[in-house]
Design a protein around this motif. Structure first.
Motif, PDB file in Angstrom:
ATOM      1  N   PHE A  75       9.157  65.318  32.410  1.00  0.00           N
ATOM      2  CA  PHE A  75       8.304  64.850  33.500  1.00  0.00           C
ATOM      3  C   PHE A  75       9.099  64.238  34.654  1.00  0.00           C
ATOM      4  N   GLY A  76      10.385  63.965  34.457  1.00  0.00           N
ATOM      5  CA  GLY A  76      11.157  63.249  35.470  1.00  0.00           C
ATOM      6  C   GLY A  76      11.470  64.092  36.687  1.00  0.00           C
TER       7      GLY A  76
ATOM      8  N   PHE B 153      12.222  69.286  33.477  1.00  0.00           N
ATOM      9  CA  PHE B 153      11.910  70.699  33.585  1.00  0.00           C
ATOM     10  C   PHE B 153      10.565  70.921  34.271  1.00  0.00           C
ATOM     11  N   GLY B 154       9.614  70.024  34.054  1.00  0.00           N
ATOM     12  CA  GLY B 154       8.287  70.190  34.657  1.00  0.00           C
ATOM     13  C   GLY B 154       8.342  70.297  36.167  1.00  0.00           C
ATOM     14  N   PRO B 155       8.855  69.278  36.867  1.00  0.00           N
ATOM     15  CA  PRO B 155       8.965  69.384  38.327  1.00  0.00           C
ATOM     16  C   PRO B 155       9.830  70.545  38.790  1.00  0.00           C
ATOM     17  N   LEU B 156      10.880  70.859  38.054  1.00  0.00           N
ATOM     18  CA  LEU B 156      11.706  72.009  38.423  1.00  0.00           C
ATOM     19  C   LEU B 156      10.881  73.286  38.422  1.00  0.00           C
ATOM     20  N   ARG B 157      10.107  73.490  37.360  1.00  0.00           N
ATOM     21  CA  ARG B 157       9.311  74.724  37.242  1.00  0.00           C
ATOM     22  C   ARG B 157       8.170  74.742  38.249  1.00  0.00           C
ATOM     23  N   ILE B 158       7.503  73.612  38.407  1.00  0.00           N
ATOM     24  CA  ILE B 158       6.389  73.523  39.351  1.00  0.00           C
ATOM     25  C   ILE B 158       6.871  73.800  40.775  1.00  0.00           C
ATOM     26  N   SER B 159       8.089  73.405  41.094  1.00  0.00           N
ATOM     27  CA  SER B 159       8.616  73.630  42.449  1.00  0.00           C
ATOM     28  C   SER B 159       8.666  75.110  42.803  1.00  0.00           C
ATOM     29  N   GLN B 160       8.724  75.963  41.799  1.00  0.00           N
ATOM     30  CA  GLN B 160       8.848  77.400  42.046  1.00  0.00           C
ATOM     31  C   GLN B 160       7.619  78.199  41.609  1.00  0.00           C
ATOM     32  N   LEU B 161       6.957  77.778  40.529  1.00  0.00           N
ATOM     33  CA  LEU B 161       5.857  78.566  39.975  1.00  0.00           C
ATOM     34  C   LEU B 161       4.516  77.849  39.971  1.00  0.00           C
ATOM     35  N   GLY B 162       4.500  76.592  40.396  1.00  0.00           N
ATOM     36  CA  GLY B 162       3.259  75.846  40.301  1.00  0.00           C
ATOM     37  C   GLY B 162       2.813  75.752  38.856  1.00  0.00           C
ATOM     38  N   GLU B 163       1.516  75.979  38.619  1.00  0.00           N
ATOM     39  CA  GLU B 163       0.956  75.911  37.261  1.00  0.00           C
ATOM     40  C   GLU B 163       0.849  77.290  36.617  1.00  0.00           C
ATOM     41  N   ALA B 164       1.531  78.278  37.166  1.00  0.00           N
ATOM     42  CA  ALA B 164       1.355  79.661  36.711  1.00  0.00           C
ATOM     43  C   ALA B 164       1.971  79.906  35.340  1.00  0.00           C
TER      44      ALA B 164
ATOM     45  N   ASN C 196       5.114  74.647  28.761  1.00  0.00           N
ATOM     46  CA  ASN C 196       4.956  75.481  27.565  1.00  0.00           C
ATOM     47  C   ASN C 196       4.702  76.948  27.893  1.00  0.00           C
ATOM     48  N   PHE C 197       4.603  77.276  29.181  1.00  0.00           N
ATOM     49  CA  PHE C 197       4.500  78.685  29.567  1.00  0.00           C
ATOM     50  C   PHE C 197       5.881  79.359  29.586  1.00  0.00           C
ATOM     51  N   SER C 198       6.923  78.574  29.467  1.00  0.00           N
ATOM     52  CA  SER C 198       8.278  79.120  29.543  1.00  0.00           C
ATOM     53  C   SER C 198       8.682  79.753  28.218  1.00  0.00           C
ATOM     54  N   LYS C 199       9.546  80.738  28.308  1.00  0.00           N
ATOM     55  CA  LYS C 199      10.175  81.321  27.133  1.00  0.00           C
ATOM     56  C   LYS C 199      11.483  80.578  26.864  1.00  0.00           C
ATOM     57  N   THR C 200      11.957  80.681  25.634  1.00  0.00           N
ATOM     58  CA  THR C 200      13.197  80.005  25.265  1.00  0.00           C
ATOM     59  C   THR C 200      14.347  80.424  26.166  1.00  0.00           C
ATOM     60  N   GLU C 201      14.401  81.691  26.521  1.00  0.00           N
ATOM     61  CA  GLU C 201      15.491  82.189  27.349  1.00  0.00           C
ATOM     62  C   GLU C 201      15.550  81.499  28.709  1.00  0.00           C
ATOM     63  N   GLU C 202      14.396  81.185  29.269  1.00  0.00           N
ATOM     64  CA  GLU C 202      14.344  80.470  30.548  1.00  0.00           C
ATOM     65  C   GLU C 202      14.959  79.084  30.405  1.00  0.00           C
ATOM     66  N   VAL C 203      14.623  78.414  29.318  1.00  0.00           N
ATOM     67  CA  VAL C 203      15.148  77.073  29.083  1.00  0.00           C
ATOM     68  C   VAL C 203      16.659  77.121  28.866  1.00  0.00           C
ATOM     69  N   ILE C 204      17.109  78.114  28.129  1.00  0.00           N
ATOM     70  CA  ILE C 204      18.549  78.243  27.878  1.00  0.00           C
ATOM     71  C   ILE C 204      19.324  78.385  29.183  1.00  0.00           C
ATOM     72  N   GLU C 205      18.806  79.165  30.108  1.00  0.00           N
ATOM     73  CA  GLU C 205      19.505  79.364  31.381  1.00  0.00           C
ATOM     74  C   GLU C 205      19.650  78.051  32.143  1.00  0.00           C
ATOM     75  N   LEU C 206      18.636  77.214  32.110  1.00  0.00           N
ATOM     76  CA  LEU C 206      18.737  75.915  32.768  1.00  0.00           C
ATOM     77  C   LEU C 206      19.634  74.963  31.985  1.00  0.00           C
TER      78      LEU C 206
END
Length: 532
Positions: A127-128, A154-165, A202-212
């Motif tokens: 959430f940070g 990770f939340g703000p990072l993802r929202i900055s690019q994908l919103g809630e998608a 939780n919409f992310s796949k493990t591979e996305e998290v690994i890249e970050l």
């Protein structure tokens, strides 16, 4: 306190934590404060020593059997019969809002200080914010009560690019997230924190998290995660631990399991399997640790506990539309009913913060009062708004099992309406050291101080050593206990006598002083990983 005349040469001469022989060329040398005659746990040894701790400015000068002869102290505090330890470090808090607020009172972090906490970690559960430089500036602008270390979320990072998608990022979006995270790491973030249980993370796949996570690794950082499933909502507790381990191996960085637990009827009793899995990886060389809180009730938002991820996609407005969509009712009700079962039923959910219509009642109470099925009652509550809940879903045997492991540190996971914000460290001591003797006093202190500092890379913190920052707690072993309860969650803990944050008295004689001596603790990135 004024800065002392003690020099770096004197500190070097007193490098041994139990030094007792006068070696300084000049005498007497004046200390700002002497803690005399306490039972000292340095964070290095599990064997205490009765002696003195000397402090000058923001540094520890000595911690040993007796004050060396060449010193004099402006003030002496009698610590006879009291425990003297490094200030506690809370590895996982949600104190972000208070510490970064414009409310001077909230910024003092008094509920933490009165438990002996001198450093709070924020940005957890993904959430940070990733604007670490801006947060640092705000923390320095107005006094804060505790030191603060920050994760990039990770939340703000993802929202900055994908919103809630609910979809994968494009290569360009992934590159943008990586750039934001790299900047955060260069500005002093501890690492990347995720909350893979929560939408939209939780919409992310493990591979996305690994890249970050690879970005955090490149800067020498950590990976901290509220794992994808602490129960059997989706991949299960064991599958989620496997995911953390995979991320550690593939991203090549230390990994940390946030508030480790076995949540709900489907996984209670699995602590032994999880411990064996983690310790097998540790033995094979993976740097994996965890934190925990000493309560059998967790806390989260009601929507996170009961709604399936698909129902949360698009945010609250989209969720409310699904409530009214007849075509989705059967699926929604089925998933809510199953999640309610996993949580232990309507009796196990206590509304703890939010609408006064519901706070203090269980979901069973609400259903009974409206003569409704618990699922219907839950949906009706969610229509009114989202509340914080205390969810009674853990076995005390599992809590103890995790607590005893030498790689598990203390955290509060502080939240509104739950007593853990006001009483975690005090409860762990009173319940599990004094009453149950499940762990030793030395283990309680190590898991709350040096283990956390060393794991997170908090330089010159978490130990009582010459030259280290003077973050110190003094507590009465006969009185240190939590007063907060699930029905009165904001009662301050008792038994902490003295707290020093960077050498300044934040608690004196058992009372908060109102002094804000905390500073942001910024992790130094790996050499060469950031622009010069």
């Amino acid at each position: 306190m004024q800065r002392s005349l003690v020099t770096l040469a004197v500190l070097a001469a007193l490098a041994s934590p139990f030094h007792t022989t006068a070696t300084a060329a000049e005498a007497p040398v004046e200390l700002d404060l002497l803690l005399r005659g306490g039972t000292i746990y340095t964070g290095d040894s599990d064997t205490p020593v009765v002696g003195d701790v000397g402090i000058a400015g923001d540094r520890i000068v000595f911690a040993g059997r007796a004050m060396p002869a060449q010193f004099r102290a402006r003030r002496t505090i009698d610590a006879t019969g009291l425990v003297v330890a490094p200030g506690f470090i809370d590895a996982h808090t949600h104190a972000d809002a208070d510490l970064l607020s414009n409310d001077a009172r909230k910024r003092l972090n008094t509920p933490f200080l009165t438990q002996g906490v001198t450093t709070a970690v924020i940005g957890n559960d993904g959430f940070g914010g990733y604007d670490i430089a801006a947060q640092t500036q705000k923390l320095r602008a107005v006094p804060v009560g505790t030191n603060v270390a920050m994760y990039a979320g990770f939340g703000p990072l993802r929202i900055s690019q994908l919103g809630e998608a609910n979809r994968a990022p494009t290569p360009a979006q992934m590159d943008a997230m990586k750039q934001h995270l790299s900047r955060a790491m260069c500005d002093g973030a501890l690492g990347l924190s995720t909350g893979l249980f929560y939408p939209p993370q939780n919409f992310s796949k493990t591979e996305e998290v690994i890249e970050l996570a690879k970005v955090a690794a490149a800067h020498g950082g950590l990976y901290d995660s509220h794992i994808r499933d602490e129960a059997m909502y989706n991949v299960g507790l064991k599958g989620s631990i496997d995911e953390v381990i995979r991320i550690g191996h593939e991203a090549k960085l230390p990994v940390h399991v946030a508030h480790i637990k076995a949540l709900g009827v489907a996984v209670q009793g699995q602590s032994g399997d999880i411990i064996r899995r983690i310790e097998k990886e540790r033995a094979a060389g993976l740097d994996i640790t965890a934190d925990h809180y000493p309560w059998t009730a967790s806390s989260t938002r009601f929507s996170a506990a009961l709604l399936p991820p698909w129902a949360n996609e698009g945010g609250r407005a989209a969720t409310l539309q699904r409530f009214d969509d007849a075509a989705q009712q059967e699926r929604l009700r089925k998933d809510v009913r199953e999640n309610l079962r996993l949580r232990g039923g309507p009796e196990a959910i206590l509304f703890s913060a939010g609408s006064t219509t519901y706070v203090g009642k269980t979901l069973a109470d609400v259903a009974k009062a409206s003569n409704a099925d618990p699922v219907d009652a839950a949906i009706a509550v969610l229509r009114d708004g989202d509340l914080m809940i205390a969810s009674f879903n853990m076995s005390d045997d599992d809590v103890r099992a995790f607590m005893k492991r030498p790689w598990v540190m203390t955290s509060s996971d502080s939240s509104l309406g739950h007593p853990r914000a006001y009483g975690t460290f005090a409860r762990k001591y009173d319940q599990y050291v004094v009453k149950e003797r499940a762990i030793s006093l030395a283990q309680f202190i190590r898991s709350s101080t040096s283990l956390t500092a060393d794991t997170l890379g908090l330089v010159q913190r978490g130990h009582l050593r010459p030259g280290y920052h003077a973050d110190v707690v003094v507590f009465d072993p006969k009185r240190f206990a939590a007063k907060a309860t699930y029905t009165q969650p904001t009662l301050l803990s008792e038994g902490v006598v003295t707290v020093l944050v960077n050498g300044r008295l934040a608690v004196d004689g058992g009372q908060p002083t109102g002094v804000g001596a905390g500073v942001p603790l910024l992790r130094t990135p790996k050499p060469g990983s950031c622009p010069a």
